[in-house]
Design an enzyme around this catalytic site. Structure first.
Site, PDB file in Angstrom:
ATOM      1  N   ASP A  73      50.526  71.072  50.994  1.00 17.57           N
ATOM      2  CA  ASP A  73      50.291  71.570  49.646  1.00 17.57           C
ATOM      3  C   ASP A  73      51.263  70.865  48.701  1.00 17.57           C
ATOM      4  O   ASP A  73      52.406  70.625  49.086  1.00 17.57           O
ATOM      5  CB  ASP A  73      50.566  73.091  49.649  1.00 17.57           C
ATOM      6  CG  ASP A  73      50.002  73.822  48.449  1.00 17.57           C
ATOM      7  OD1 ASP A  73      48.829  73.598  48.128  1.00 17.57           O
ATOM      8  OD2 ASP A  73      50.740  74.623  47.844  1.00 17.57           O
ATOM      9  N   TYR A  75      54.123  70.184  45.918  1.00 21.54           N
ATOM     10  CA  TYR A  75      55.243  70.967  45.375  1.00 21.54           C
ATOM     11  C   TYR A  75      54.741  71.731  44.142  1.00 21.54           C
ATOM     12  O   TYR A  75      53.986  71.189  43.339  1.00 21.54           O
ATOM     13  CB  TYR A  75      56.380  70.037  44.952  1.00 21.54           C
ATOM     14  CG  TYR A  75      57.069  69.308  46.076  1.00 21.54           C
ATOM     15  CD1 TYR A  75      57.648  69.989  47.140  1.00 21.54           C
ATOM     16  CD2 TYR A  75      57.190  67.915  46.057  1.00 21.54           C
ATOM     17  CE1 TYR A  75      58.323  69.303  48.160  1.00 21.54           C
ATOM     18  CE2 TYR A  75      57.859  67.223  47.062  1.00 21.54           C
ATOM     19  CZ  TYR A  75      58.415  67.921  48.108  1.00 21.54           C
ATOM     20  OH  TYR A  75      59.076  67.247  49.114  1.00 21.54           O
ATOM     21  N   PHE A  86      55.554  64.971  50.067  1.00 24.83           N
ATOM     22  CA  PHE A  86      57.009  64.962  50.260  1.00 24.83           C
ATOM     23  C   PHE A  86      57.780  64.247  49.154  1.00 24.83           C
ATOM     24  O   PHE A  86      58.994  64.407  49.050  1.00 24.83           O
ATOM     25  CB  PHE A  86      57.415  64.382  51.634  1.00 24.83           C
ATOM     26  CG  PHE A  86      56.940  65.196  52.796  1.00 24.83           C
ATOM     27  CD1 PHE A  86      57.580  66.376  53.140  1.00 24.83           C
ATOM     28  CD2 PHE A  86      55.832  64.812  53.543  1.00 24.83           C
ATOM     29  CE1 PHE A  86      57.134  67.153  54.204  1.00 24.83           C
ATOM     30  CE2 PHE A  86      55.377  65.580  54.605  1.00 24.83           C
ATOM     31  CZ  PHE A  86      56.034  66.755  54.943  1.00 24.83           C
ATOM     32  N   HIS A 195      57.677  70.486  61.536  1.00 22.65           N
ATOM     33  CA  HIS A 195      57.719  70.212  60.099  1.00 22.65           C
ATOM     34  C   HIS A 195      59.178  70.196  59.628  1.00 22.65           C
ATOM     35  O   HIS A 195      59.986  70.997  60.100  1.00 22.65           O
ATOM     36  CB  HIS A 195      56.925  71.299  59.359  1.00 22.65           C
ATOM     37  CG  HIS A 195      56.610  70.940  57.944  1.00 22.65           C
ATOM     38  ND1 HIS A 195      57.533  71.075  56.926  1.00 22.65           N
ATOM     39  CD2 HIS A 195      55.486  70.454  57.371  1.00 22.65           C
ATOM     40  CE1 HIS A 195      56.982  70.689  55.786  1.00 22.65           C
ATOM     41  NE2 HIS A 195      55.741  70.299  56.027  1.00 22.65           N
TER      42      HIS A 195
END
Length: 231
Positions: A73, A75, A86, A195
């Site tokens: 998803d 930020y 990321f 993760h």
């Protein structure tokens, strides 16, 4: 009389991806998804900004992808999301997950911690930084989940899976690992581990993902990634 802009205008794909995804963008759900995002933008703030939703596809053209790193998803805080998983733009504080990625980058390859969070240098080398969901309502994580993005990004994964040159798929965490059935592992490589989120980082730190990706690329006869991120 000028025509008012269509919600689909924001959803025009970068040229290199248009051919392989033409069947997908012609489906009814894609127009409905465009209308949903347009309505959300009209009602409040949505990240990433209009024009940056397909930044990952823009930065890494189809046919040049050698690694696909899958996020979940975008930020959802101010100025963070810019269309690559990321990654944040320069000048934006590095988020916790990415700080853990940098920590592992240092442990794995001995590289210094960058003073920014922009991963463009990876994208330029063929690392497709793809989120499964490409938009989010400001400050509401997963608020655009289940609206059609997953169908679209599954199609992107399948298109990359079918590239003539084999690819390394990087799956961090349980959500990403669910995409394994979309990948032909007889010709492509998969690197999977926990993760880097603070909630699951113990399953990420020490796994040496960058070394693993470069070894997988070498096994496929492809050059490694230069993981350094210039200041």
């Amino acid at each position: 009389m000028s025509l008012s802009p269509s919600p689909l205008d924001e959803f025009a794909l970068p040229e290199s991806w248009q051919g392989v995804l033409a069947g997908e963008t012609a489906k009814p759900y894609f127009a409905q998804l465009a209308e949903f995002v347009a309505a959300e933008r009209a009602a409040g703030q949505v990240f990433p900004p209009s024009g940056e939703v397909f930044s990952a596809l823009e930065a890494t053209p189809y046919g040049q992808v050698k690694v696909l790193l899958l996020g979940q998803d975008p930020y959802h805080d101010d100025n963070q999301a810019h269309g690559m998983c990321f990654s944040v733009k320069r000048g934006v504080r590095v988020p916790p997950s990415l700080r853990n990625v940098y920590k592992e980058l240092g442990t794995d390859l001995g590289l210094p911690t960058p003073d920014h969070g922009n991963l463009q240098a990876w994208a330029d080398q063929g690392v497709l930084l793809l989120n499964a969901v490409l938009t989010v309502r400001a400050h509401e994580a997963n608020s655009h989940k289940g609206k059609g993005w997953e169908t679209f990004t599954d199609a992107v994964i399948r298109a990359v899976n079918e590239q003539p040159e084999p690819v390394v798929f990087v799956l961090w965490g349980g959500y990403a690992k669910k995409k394994l059935p979309l990948i032909d592992t007889s010709r492509n490589a998969v690197v999977q581990m926990g993760h880097p989120s603070p909630l699951s980082v113990k399953h990420f730190l020490g796994t040496r993902p960058f070394s693993q990706v470069d070894k997988a690329l070498a096994d496929l006869g492809r050059p490694p990634v230069d993981w350094r991120l210039p200041d």
